[in-house]
Scaffold this active site. Structure first.
Site, PDB file in Angstrom:
ATOM      1  N   SER A  79       0.787  -1.240   0.000  1.00  0.00           N
ATOM      2  CA  SER A  79       0.000   0.000   0.000  1.00  0.00           C
ATOM      3  C   SER A  79       0.812   1.280   0.000  1.00  0.00           C
ATOM      4  CB  SER A  79      -0.959   0.010   1.197  1.00  0.00           C
ATOM      5  OG  SER A  79      -2.037  -0.875   0.975  1.00  0.00           O
ATOM      6  N   LYS A  82       0.324   3.728  -2.800  1.00  0.00           N
ATOM      7  CA  LYS A  82      -0.720   4.757  -2.786  1.00  0.00           C
ATOM      8  C   LYS A  82      -0.120   6.161  -2.771  1.00  0.00           C
ATOM      9  CE  LYS A  82      -4.491   2.146  -0.545  1.00  0.00           C
ATOM     10  NZ  LYS A  82      -3.939   0.790  -0.482  1.00  0.00           N
ATOM     11  N   SER A 143      -5.916   3.499   4.475  1.00  0.00           N
ATOM     12  CA  SER A 143      -5.331   2.706   3.391  1.00  0.00           C
ATOM     13  C   SER A 143      -6.420   2.047   2.551  1.00  0.00           C
ATOM     14  CB  SER A 143      -4.374   1.640   3.926  1.00  0.00           C
ATOM     15  OG  SER A 143      -3.540   1.159   2.911  1.00  0.00           O
TER      16      SER A 143
END
Length: 476
Positions: A79, A82, A143
């Site tokens: 993640s 991102k 997230s």
């Protein structure tokens, strides 16, 4: 005598070997103090099983590397990817495509993604409008994969593949030479059950990057969009307040002050974990004028969730070491300074990274003042700190010359006035010579010659002095 020379050579050899041995021992001792040792010495309970596969610490203003352990190992960041999507969102807002208050209407696909149990998400309801600001909080605090997809689709008007290409193009532009993106959120495209499927992109591929590349991304993100920490620093936040869709989001960055591994000055950036990538962490913290960025990749194993906490122990430990060793501060003031025995004048204050309790060494290079630190930049695209300067002696000479010219300018008017008087007086004498020309006597004729010659001389003197004044300068 010969025996004495042999003894001297032998003694020199022993001293040389001893010196080299000392260097080797010092280097070896430093090399042995790896991230595991540093973390244990900082008081954290950990072991070899959780040791990160790669890590790096850089200073956020200069991009200089303060710590690096296997920084170019290619890894799945999960993640943390991102952050690249958020970079492109901020960039789109900077271009005026939309604002923080722009409302994004959720689709049926968005709602379906939010309900996939295996993915980290927040609640999304089809038909409901969500402000960009809240989707940013959902992306960076919770997230949320669905919030990331919604933002990506907003940037490209629902062209999912275009956004992936934008991610890779931006990576190249920023100098992330070992990064390739296949999805916008860090989760494999195949795990979205067909609701998110960028055309022409490998559905089963993981994003690939390195600790160095993520540090480069974080550096540019904080430099170009410092408001990023507004969305990464809350430990808890409520989005969609005062609506039926209000939701409390919890931050998984346990190094934020007040959480399990709370670290003084920490205010972001992003965590990430996956079966293939283990537990990863990109962080930033600021103390006084020093802001650091770090990346820790591959902590532990997905099967052991203790790695989610252990990544913060390693991150905190190398932050501690970097903050204790280095500081970012003003090293030279604007104006007069002496560098390399030269008197120079700096155009502005000089800031840089220096080891604590040491004296910096500066050098003059072309028209720049630079500092010798032994540190390297995280990327060749990031230049070391420097400041423009002028040599004080040359500048003083130029200033004196300017003052002299200014003084001359003050005399120009007076000089031209006198030059003009010469010409006018000469013309007057020439006119008088014509009057006296009408007189018949020889005495008058002599006066005519004298006045004529004097008039010519005065006119010529006035013209000559005027030319001198224009070309060379005032003569008085």
């Amino acid at each position: 005598m010969k025996k004495r020379n042999v003894l001297l050579k032998f003694s020199s050899l022993v001293l040389a070997l001893g010196y080299l041995s000392g260097i080797f021992t010092a280097v070896n001792a430093y090399a042995q103090e790896d991230i595991l040792t540093v973390t244990q010495n900082a008081g954290y309970q950990t072991d070899e099983f959780y040791k990160p596969k790669a890590s790096i610490v850089i200073e956020a203003q200069t991009g200089q590397v303060l710590w690096a352990d296997n920084p170019d190992l290619k890894w799945n960041p999960a993640s943390i990817a991102k952050l690249m999507s958020v970079y492109l969102v901020f960039e789109a807002m900077e271009k005026g495509q939309f604002t923080l208050n722009t409302m994004v209407k959720a689709t049926e696909s968005d709602q379906a993604i939010s309900q996939i149990y295996e993915l980290s998400n927040n609640s999304i309801v089809a038909g409901v409008e969500y402000p960009v600001k809240d989707l940013l909080y959902a992306t960076l605090v919770q997230s949320s994969n669905v919030a990331t997809v919604m933002l990506a689709n907003l940037v490209t008007a629902n062209d999912e593949a275009k956004f992936i290409h934008m991610m890779n193009d931006k990576a190249k532009e920023l100098g992330m030479t070992n990064s390739t993106f296949y999805n916008c959120s860090g989760a494999e495209t195949g795990s979205f059950n067909g609701y998110y499927k960028p055309e022409g992109i490998d559905q089963n591929a993981d994003n690939v990057t390195t600790a160095r590349d993520l540090a480069i991304l974080s550096y540019h993100l904080l430099k170009n969009y410092p408001d990023t920490v507004t969305y990464t620093s809350p430990t808890q936040i409520t989005i969609m307040e005062n609506t039926p869709y209000a939701e409390v989001l919890e931050n998984h960055n346990y190094s934020l002050p007040g959480l399990a591994y709370g670290y003084e000055g920490a205010d972001g950036l992003k965590t990430g974990s996956s079966p293939s990538g283990g537990f990863n962490y990109a962080a930033t913290a600021k103390r006084e004028d020093t802001r650091l960025i770090e990346v820790v990749l591959g902590v532990g194993d997905w099967e052991d969730q203790e790695g989610e906490l252990q990544r913060h122990a390693f991150g905190n430990a190398i932050f501690d070491q970097a903050f204790a060793t280095y500081e970012y501060k003003k090293l030279l003031s604007k104006g007069n300074n002496t560098i390399s025995q030269e008197e120079v004048i700096l155009d502005q204050d000089f800031y840089g990274v220096i080891q604590r309790n040491t004296t910096p060494n500066f050098k003059l290079s072309a028209d720049k003042v630079e500092m010798e630190t032994g540190l390297t930049e995280v990327s060749p695209t990031i230049k070391a700190p420097s400041v423009s300067f002028k040599y004080a002696k040359k500048l003083k000479a130029l200033q004196n010359s300017a003052l002299l010219k200014t003084g001359k300018k003050k005399n120009v008017f007076s000089t031209f006035f006198i030059n003009g008087l010469f010409i006018i007086l000469g013309l007057l004498f020439l006119a008088l010579s014509k009057l006296f020309k009408k007189e018949p006597t020889s005495n008058k004729k002599n006066k005519f010659n004298l006045l004529f010659i004097l008039g010519i001389l005065l006119v010529l003197a006035g013209i000559a002095s005027s030319v001198y004044t224009v070309v060379i300068g005032p003569w008085i």
